[in-house]
Design a protein around this motif. Sequence first.
Motif, PDB file in Angstrom:
ATOM      1  N   THR A 137      -4.326   7.696  -3.469  1.00  9.64           N
ATOM      2  CA  THR A 137      -3.445   7.738  -4.636  1.00  9.64           C
ATOM      3  C   THR A 137      -2.853   9.137  -4.794  1.00  9.64           C
ATOM      4  O   THR A 137      -3.562  10.128  -4.662  1.00  9.64           O
ATOM      5  CB  THR A 137      -4.231   7.368  -5.909  1.00  9.64           C
ATOM      6  N   VAL A 138      -1.542   9.179  -5.044  1.00  8.32           N
ATOM      7  CA  VAL A 138      -0.856  10.436  -5.299  1.00  8.32           C
ATOM      8  C   VAL A 138      -0.098  10.286  -6.613  1.00  8.32           C
ATOM      9  O   VAL A 138       0.641   9.317  -6.808  1.00  8.32           O
ATOM     10  CB  VAL A 138       0.137  10.781  -4.160  1.00  8.32           C
ATOM     11  N   ALA A 139      -0.308  11.235  -7.531  1.00  8.76           N
ATOM     12  CA  ALA A 139       0.459  11.288  -8.781  1.00  8.76           C
ATOM     13  C   ALA A 139       1.521  12.367  -8.594  1.00  8.76           C
ATOM     14  O   ALA A 139       1.271  13.539  -8.813  1.00  8.76           O
ATOM     15  CB  ALA A 139      -0.450  11.599  -9.954  1.00  8.76           C
ATOM     16  N   GLY A 140       2.693  11.955  -8.134  1.00  5.59           N
ATOM     17  CA  GLY A 140       3.772  12.899  -7.835  1.00  5.59           C
ATOM     18  C   GLY A 140       4.956  12.697  -8.752  1.00  5.59           C
ATOM     19  O   GLY A 140       4.848  12.033  -9.784  1.00  5.59           O
ATOM     20  N   PRO A 141       6.106  13.253  -8.378  1.00  2.00           N
ATOM     21  CA  PRO A 141       7.303  13.211  -9.239  1.00  2.00           C
ATOM     22  C   PRO A 141       7.835  11.801  -9.476  1.00  2.00           C
ATOM     23  O   PRO A 141       8.549  11.565 -10.439  1.00  2.00           O
ATOM     24  CB  PRO A 141       8.321  14.069  -8.495  1.00  2.00           C
ATOM     25  N   GLY A 142       7.459  10.847  -8.613  1.00  5.60           N
ATOM     26  CA  GLY A 142       7.915   9.470  -8.794  1.00  5.60           C
ATOM     27  C   GLY A 142       6.858   8.596  -9.437  1.00  5.60           C
ATOM     28  O   GLY A 142       6.974   7.381  -9.435  1.00  5.60           O
ATOM     29  N   GLY A 143       5.795   9.221  -9.984  1.00  5.07           N
ATOM     30  CA  GLY A 143       4.721   8.453 -10.597  1.00  5.07           C
ATOM     31  C   GLY A 143       3.536   8.326  -9.665  1.00  5.07           C
ATOM     32  O   GLY A 143       3.545   8.841  -8.542  1.00  5.07           O
ATOM     33  N   SER A 144       2.517   7.613 -10.122  1.00  2.00           N
ATOM     34  CA  SER A 144       1.296   7.444  -9.341  1.00  2.00           C
ATOM     35  C   SER A 144       1.430   6.246  -8.406  1.00  2.00           C
ATOM     36  O   SER A 144       1.861   5.171  -8.824  1.00  2.00           O
ATOM     37  CB  SER A 144       0.112   7.246 -10.288  1.00  2.00           C
ATOM     38  N   THR A 145       1.090   6.435  -7.122  1.00  2.00           N
ATOM     39  CA  THR A 145       1.198   5.353  -6.150  1.00  2.00           C
ATOM     40  C   THR A 145       0.183   5.542  -5.027  1.00  2.00           C
ATOM     41  O   THR A 145      -0.243   6.663  -4.754  1.00  2.00           O
ATOM     42  CB  THR A 145       2.622   5.271  -5.539  1.00  2.00           C
ATOM     43  N   THR A 146      -0.167   4.431  -4.383  1.00  7.74           N
ATOM     44  CA  THR A 146      -1.010   4.480  -3.182  1.00  7.74           C
ATOM     45  C   THR A 146      -0.162   4.224  -1.929  1.00  7.74           C
ATOM     46  O   THR A 146      -0.698   4.176  -0.831  1.00  7.74           O
ATOM     47  CB  THR A 146      -2.137   3.417  -3.239  1.00  7.74           C
ATOM     48  N   LEU A 147       1.151   4.045  -2.114  1.00  3.94           N
ATOM     49  CA  LEU A 147       2.026   3.767  -0.966  1.00  3.94           C
ATOM     50  C   LEU A 147       2.403   5.052  -0.240  1.00  3.94           C
ATOM     51  O   LEU A 147       2.785   6.047  -0.864  1.00  3.94           O
ATOM     52  CB  LEU A 147       3.302   3.055  -1.407  1.00  3.94           C
TER      53      LEU A 147
END
Length: 170
Positions: free
Chosen positions: A133-143
């Motif tokens: 999981t990454v919480a980056g500038p586009g929101g949190s995602t596992t993709l």
Amino acid sequence: SDVSVSDVTTYAVGGTARQWVNVRSGPSTTAPSVGSLSGGQTVSILCQEVGTNVNGPGGATTLWDRMSGGRYVSHSYVKDVVGEPVKCDEIPVTATARQWVNVRSGPSTTAPPVGNLSASQVVQILCQEVGTTVAGPGGSTTLWDRIGEGRYVSHSYVTNVLSTPTKCNS
């Protein structure tokens, strides 16, 4: 996973409808009809994918030809194809990096960095897979987007994705 026309015009090949045939919204005889082709009508095949088996005038086949607008026709109804249609899941998807970001050797924040993308850099997404999981500038995602062999970037760091990338190893 609709592929935008700009992504695939370089891959398109031509053909001709053998006879009148329904055009479907998906690669299946049960998908709703969204129009038809007349015998002799020119067909622009963006790519091919496997769907339900059709025993038509060209013989039995599970191949379906995708045309623009997410429209499909069974390949059994298409003749005189000029060139070899690409598989729909082999067409890269264009996107843009939101900001500077590490490119990693695997779909994980602990995978070693193997490069980076600059802000607004255009990139080709080959496929997507699930990772950390990454919480980056586009929101949190596992993709995670695979942009090359052993090259991954979190999907949270890309924008202007022109269509839905396919899953890796699908």
